[in-house]
Design an enzyme around this catalytic site. Sequence first.
Site, PDB file in Angstrom:
ATOM      1  N   LYS A  73      21.903  66.493 -29.238  1.00 50.37           N
ATOM      2  CA  LYS A  73      21.563  67.229 -30.127  1.00 50.37           C
ATOM      3  C   LYS A  73      19.789  66.697 -30.891  1.00 50.37           C
ATOM      4  O   LYS A  73      20.057  65.371 -30.448  1.00 50.37           O
ATOM      5  CB  LYS A  73      22.155  66.809 -31.684  1.00 50.37           C
ATOM      6  CG  LYS A  73      21.525  68.309 -32.834  1.00 50.37           C
ATOM      7  CD  LYS A  73      23.020  67.709 -33.418  1.00 50.37           C
ATOM      8  CE  LYS A  73      22.971  67.969 -35.217  1.00 50.37           C
ATOM      9  NZ  LYS A  73      23.760  68.017 -36.299  1.00 50.37           N
ATOM     10  N   SER A 148      25.769  72.806 -37.956  1.00 49.77           N
ATOM     11  CA  SER A 148      24.047  72.766 -37.216  1.00 49.77           C
ATOM     12  C   SER A 148      24.074  72.297 -36.112  1.00 49.77           C
ATOM     13  O   SER A 148      23.079  72.364 -35.154  1.00 49.77           O
ATOM     14  CB  SER A 148      23.562  71.304 -38.339  1.00 49.77           C
ATOM     15  OG  SER A 148      24.415  70.528 -38.069  1.00 49.77           O
ATOM     16  N   SER A 172      29.423  70.094 -38.628  1.00 46.87           N
ATOM     17  CA  SER A 172      28.509  70.286 -37.502  1.00 46.87           C
ATOM     18  C   SER A 172      29.014  70.224 -35.983  1.00 46.87           C
ATOM     19  O   SER A 172      28.039  70.665 -35.292  1.00 46.87           O
ATOM     20  CB  SER A 172      26.958  69.278 -37.741  1.00 46.87           C
ATOM     21  OG  SER A 172      26.699  70.360 -38.930  1.00 46.87           O
TER      22      SER A 172
HETATM   23  N1  GLN Z   1      27.452  73.157 -42.577  1.00 46.04           N
HETATM   24  C1  GLN Z   1      28.061  71.851 -42.965  1.00 46.04           C
HETATM   25  C2  GLN Z   1      26.651  71.215 -44.629  1.00 46.04           C
HETATM   26  O1  GLN Z   1      25.494  72.776 -44.517  1.00 46.04           O
HETATM   27  C3  GLN Z   1      27.879  70.729 -42.344  1.00 46.04           C
HETATM   28  C4  GLN Z   1      26.589  70.157 -41.158  1.00 46.04           C
HETATM   29  C5  GLN Z   1      26.756  69.150 -40.581  1.00 46.04           C
HETATM   30  O2  GLN Z   1      27.817  68.802 -40.743  1.00 46.04           O
HETATM   31  N2  GLN Z   1      25.655  68.435 -40.553  1.00 46.04           N
HETATM   32  O3  GLN Z   1      26.281  70.972 -44.593  1.00 46.04           O
END
Ligand code: GLN
Length: 463
Positions: A73, A148, A172
């Site tokens: 990532k 993400s 994420s």
């Molecule tokens: N989808 C969640 C957010 O938008 C989690 C993001 C993450 O875990 N980096 O904050």
Amino acid sequence: MEFKNLTIEEFKKLVLENDPRKVYEEYFNFLKKEDERIKGFLFFTEELAFKDIEDLKNKDKESPLWGVPIAIKDNILVKGVRCTAGSKILENYFAPYDATVIKKLKEKGVIIIGKTNLDEFAMGSSTENSAYFSTLNPFDETRVPGGSSGGSAAVVGGGLVPIALGSDTGGSIRQPASFCGVYGLKPTYSSVSRYGLIAMASSLDVIGPFARSLKDLKLIFRLIRGKDSKDSTTQDYKEIIKEVKKIGVPEEAFGLGVEDKVKEIFENFLNNLKNHYEIKKISLPSLPYALPTYQLVMTAEVSSNLARYDGIKYGFSYKTDNLLEKYLMSRELGFGDEVKRRILLGTFVLSHGYYEAYYLKAQKVRRFIFNDFQRAFKEVDLILMPTSPTLPFKLGEKTEDPLAMYLSDVFTVPVNLAYLPAISFNAGFSEVEGKKLPVGIQIIANLFEEETIFKFLENLGFN
Ligand code: GLN
């Protein structure tokens, strides 16, 4: 050579039995062609890969990861390679050092093949907040891969690479794992070093692996975990393997906007467990408060962590002689809408007069959520919930409605707030518009009990 859907072991065999350079020349051709369909990679790191391939002769051939590729990532630093965090503000930022997890992988002879797409600074649930482009779901290209870490999940789910790394602040790793039909592990907070991970919300962030097999997932987790002097929150990892007898299912897991198709697969899975385990209905009354609590804690930490992007220390710098204008314009042009929205919210909840009402209150509710889970773990050994309340949704479906997007995280954020480990695994498929869409279930364990979850899944025949 056939590269699709290879496991770690199969890939290593290929490299052992052939000229590693030749294998990777062909492999990169395969990757570039396959990735045109799903756009999981922001860029490939061919130059570095071929250097590391040269170096393979100095690495221990006994390592199960010798010569095996991994996708990373693009918020994890790999020395000498760009690290954008999916943002324009870091478009030309080159990492000056390796993250601890990268160092550990390289020592074992892993080959880093590319950096994967993500929502800008890991803020999002669909990878549509990337400043570059959207990644597509490998099971249906009209849908999102989740986020993400959508790029990492999509390239593993699409069969391009056996393993990938992601980061999980509020879901994420698990939510994109669910959407792409793969395993995704969010480790116990503090069990994996965050050194070299671009910070989003430091009390929630954790790095973890994606894989198509449980065996591969385990291998990576066992390698990357452990104490690191460069991250003072890390601890020595002590494996805890509990015998699982009772499984808790929170009654709240059937509400909170769960789609019928997700419910159906979840219920089927529970029914199959009934013969071997005691399934207990439990209550986690704090669950509905997790999302607002997360929004306060996370945005507060985001606003403070992202203050470092001032146009001077890192990345994009607006050209002007006026210092204030440099700060303002670098951030104005460098950050996307979602990042700005969260910085504004975070600054607000930390501001004088509101701090007690919002931030401090959220800290107290966080403790309440932690206690709720601890109480539950006195009664049951594991807790099961859907990973996401919905199936993979359509591209563009939620981009205009941030609140709808945030609801994707309703079952994943409580786990981060409580520092717990959880795995999302594929529990089946649901057919929509002629396409089979994967559905994941989340298994949550108490602190440092990752191995308990692995064992439980193995006993069910997952491998
Ligand atoms: N989808 C969640 C957010 O938008 C989690 C993001 C993450 O875990 N980096 O904050």
